[in-house]
Design a protein around this motif. Structure first.
Motif, PDB file in Angstrom:
ATOM      1  N   LEU A   1      30.794 -31.404  92.006  1.00  0.00           N
ATOM      2  CA  LEU A   1      31.518 -30.560  92.957  1.00  0.00           C
ATOM      3  C   LEU A   1      30.550 -29.785  93.846  1.00  0.00           C
ATOM      4  N   CYS A   2      29.483 -29.252  93.257  1.00  0.00           N
ATOM      5  CA  CYS A   2      28.499 -28.494  94.036  1.00  0.00           C
ATOM      6  C   CYS A   2      27.836 -29.377  95.088  1.00  0.00           C
ATOM      7  N   ILE A   3      27.441 -30.588  94.700  1.00  0.00           N
ATOM      8  CA  ILE A   3      26.794 -31.491  95.654  1.00  0.00           C
ATOM      9  C   ILE A   3      27.791 -31.932  96.725  1.00  0.00           C
ATOM     10  N   GLY A   4      29.024 -32.265  96.307  1.00  0.00           N
ATOM     11  CA  GLY A   4      30.025 -32.728  97.261  1.00  0.00           C
ATOM     12  C   GLY A   4      30.354 -31.683  98.309  1.00  0.00           C
ATOM     13  N   PHE A   5      30.690 -30.470  97.858  1.00  0.00           N
ATOM     14  CA  PHE A   5      31.006 -29.414  98.820  1.00  0.00           C
ATOM     15  C   PHE A   5      29.759 -28.954  99.567  1.00  0.00           C
ATOM     16  N   GLY A   6      28.598 -29.047  98.922  1.00  0.00           N
ATOM     17  CA  GLY A   6      27.360 -28.692  99.614  1.00  0.00           C
ATOM     18  C   GLY A   6      27.081 -29.603 100.794  1.00  0.00           C
ATOM     19  N   LEU A   7      27.338 -30.904 100.627  1.00  0.00           N
ATOM     20  CA  LEU A   7      27.157 -31.844 101.727  1.00  0.00           C
ATOM     21  C   LEU A   7      28.182 -31.607 102.832  1.00  0.00           C
TER      22      LEU A   7
ATOM     23  N   ARG B   1      32.323 -36.669 100.276  1.00  0.00           N
ATOM     24  CA  ARG B   1      33.626 -37.106  99.757  1.00  0.00           C
ATOM     25  C   ARG B   1      33.466 -38.010  98.550  1.00  0.00           C
ATOM     26  N   LEU B   2      32.411 -38.815  98.524  1.00  0.00           N
ATOM     27  CA  LEU B   2      32.155 -39.675  97.366  1.00  0.00           C
ATOM     28  C   LEU B   2      31.931 -38.842  96.107  1.00  0.00           C
ATOM     29  N   PHE B   3      31.142 -37.777  96.214  1.00  0.00           N
ATOM     30  CA  PHE B   3      30.906 -36.909  95.057  1.00  0.00           C
ATOM     31  C   PHE B   3      32.190 -36.194  94.636  1.00  0.00           C
ATOM     32  N   LEU B   4      33.039 -35.816  95.599  1.00  0.00           N
ATOM     33  CA  LEU B   4      34.303 -35.176  95.235  1.00  0.00           C
ATOM     34  C   LEU B   4      35.232 -36.146  94.519  1.00  0.00           C
ATOM     35  N   LEU B   5      35.217 -37.414  94.925  1.00  0.00           N
ATOM     36  CA  LEU B   5      36.031 -38.411  94.229  1.00  0.00           C
ATOM     37  C   LEU B   5      35.536 -38.619  92.795  1.00  0.00           C
ATOM     38  N   LEU B   6      34.227 -38.633  92.622  1.00  0.00           N
ATOM     39  CA  LEU B   6      33.676 -38.751  91.264  1.00  0.00           C
ATOM     40  C   LEU B   6      34.068 -37.554  90.414  1.00  0.00           C
ATOM     41  N   ALA B   7      34.002 -36.351  91.000  1.00  0.00           N
ATOM     42  CA  ALA B   7      34.402 -35.156  90.262  1.00  0.00           C
ATOM     43  C   ALA B   7      35.894 -35.191  89.948  1.00  0.00           C
ATOM     44  N   GLY B   8      36.711 -35.670  90.887  1.00  0.00           N
ATOM     45  CA  GLY B   8      38.145 -35.752  90.648  1.00  0.00           C
ATOM     46  C   GLY B   8      38.500 -36.687  89.513  1.00  0.00           C
TER      47      GLY B   8
ATOM     48  N   PRO C   1      38.121 -26.536  77.418  1.00  0.00           N
ATOM     49  CA  PRO C   1      37.833 -25.117  77.689  1.00  0.00           C
ATOM     50  C   PRO C   1      36.732 -24.973  78.723  1.00  0.00           C
ATOM     51  N   ALA C   2      36.657 -23.772  79.304  1.00  0.00           N
ATOM     52  CA  ALA C   2      35.727 -23.539  80.407  1.00  0.00           C
ATOM     53  C   ALA C   2      34.269 -23.635  79.972  1.00  0.00           C
ATOM     54  N   ASP C   3      33.971 -23.421  78.708  1.00  0.00           N
ATOM     55  CA  ASP C   3      32.585 -23.438  78.256  1.00  0.00           C
ATOM     56  C   ASP C   3      32.175 -24.796  77.686  1.00  0.00           C
ATOM     57  N   SER C   4      32.976 -25.841  77.886  1.00  0.00           N
ATOM     58  CA  SER C   4      32.654 -27.154  77.347  1.00  0.00           C
ATOM     59  C   SER C   4      31.474 -27.755  78.107  1.00  0.00           C
ATOM     60  N   ALA C   5      30.559 -28.377  77.362  1.00  0.00           N
ATOM     61  CA  ALA C   5      29.391 -29.001  77.988  1.00  0.00           C
ATOM     62  C   ALA C   5      29.773 -30.220  78.819  1.00  0.00           C
ATOM     63  N   LYS C   6      30.936 -30.810  78.533  1.00  0.00           N
ATOM     64  CA  LYS C   6      31.365 -31.990  79.279  1.00  0.00           C
ATOM     65  C   LYS C   6      31.740 -31.654  80.724  1.00  0.00           C
ATOM     66  N   LEU C   7      31.951 -30.386  81.006  1.00  0.00           N
ATOM     67  CA  LEU C   7      32.331 -29.990  82.362  1.00  0.00           C
ATOM     68  C   LEU C   7      31.126 -29.802  83.278  1.00  0.00           C
ATOM     69  N   GLU C   8      29.929 -29.735  82.709  1.00  0.00           N
ATOM     70  CA  GLU C   8      28.746 -29.494  83.529  1.00  0.00           C
ATOM     71  C   GLU C   8      28.503 -30.593  84.565  1.00  0.00           C
ATOM     72  N   PRO C   9      28.632 -31.906  84.215  1.00  0.00           N
ATOM     73  CA  PRO C   9      28.461 -32.929  85.259  1.00  0.00           C
ATOM     74  C   PRO C   9      29.488 -32.812  86.376  1.00  0.00           C
TER      75      PRO C   9
END
Length: 229
Positions: free
Chosen positions: A56-62, A26-33, A43-51
């Motif tokens: 999101l991957c780590i948050g939902f993975g946990l 949940r902590l990682f999801l809050l950071l992503a939010g 846009p979807a290809d922006s490099a700023k969206l990678e973090p």
């Protein structure tokens, strides 16, 4: 923690591990939010969206036990009352997956990212491989069902890796069937196991004859988890 404890499991290890993993997720999801609110119109290809994608991957993975974050799931299944296990592995996991689908539905850049579907495919394949392999070497029925549930959840994510509404509909259908199977297993195994007894397979010898209805329900729900009609 109270949900996962009873007289036979006064201090379950799996509950502590589940709470730790879910809190960190949940902590990682809050950071992503917070990042999504800053970069909503990128846009979807922006490099700023990678973090944000990584968080999101780590948050939902946990939360959903993606490998290598899968260790809480078999511990919960092994060291908790069966009916509580079925609730956690069906309702809790189902709720997190619906939250994931809300993310995909609410943000077009996330829905259109090919990385997301690649993560679904890799995570689903890993869950199927680890769950099916480790379930074969377990001598405790709880851990065996935990790994079978992990493998079954991997099939759900393999369905979600299909781009478009077909993959989502297939994943939801599999999720509903999974939930029913786990709920039936929890009720039947709770009735099948003697009080204060362990769930070692050797200790359950003879229970099929003394309680054939519960045994049949537990067997059929387990077969349903592995995809046998």
């Amino acid at each position: 923690s109270l949900l996962l404890s009873d007289s036979s499991h006064p201090s379950p290890r799996g509950a502590a591990r589940w709470i730790s993993y879910s809190g960190l997720g949940r902590l990682f999801l809050l950071l992503a939010g917070s990042g999504i609110s800053l970069y909503y119109n990128l846009p979807a290809d922006s490099a700023k969206l990678e973090p944000i994608l990584l968080q999101l991957c780590i948050g939902f993975g946990l939360l959903l036990s993606f490998p290598p974050f899968h260790f809480w799931l078999p511990e919960v299944a092994d060291d908790s009352p069966p009916y509580s296990v079925s609730v956690i592995l069906s309702l809790y996991v189902g709720g997190v997956i619906f939250l994931l689908l809300r993310f995909l539905d609410g943000f077009s850049w996330l829905r259109e990212s090919s990385i997301v579907y690649m993560v679904f495919m890799v995570a689903g394949s890993g869950m199927c491989l680890i769950g099916s392999s480790l379930s074969l070497v377990q001598d405790r029925l709880g851990r065996c069902v935990g790994y079978l549930s992990l493998s079954n959840l991997g099939v759900v994510f393999l369905s979600l890796s299909i781009v478009g509404p077909i993959g989502v509909r297939g994943g939801i259908l599999l999720l509903v069937v999974r939930g029913l199977s786990l709920l039936i297993w929890g009720i039947s195994f709770h009735a099948l196991r003697p009080k204060q007894a362990s769930d070692h397979i050797a200790d359950l010898h003879g229970r099929a004859f003394s309680n054939p209805v519960a045994f049949s329900a537990a067997l059929l729900s387990g077969l349903s988890l592995v995809g046998i009609p």
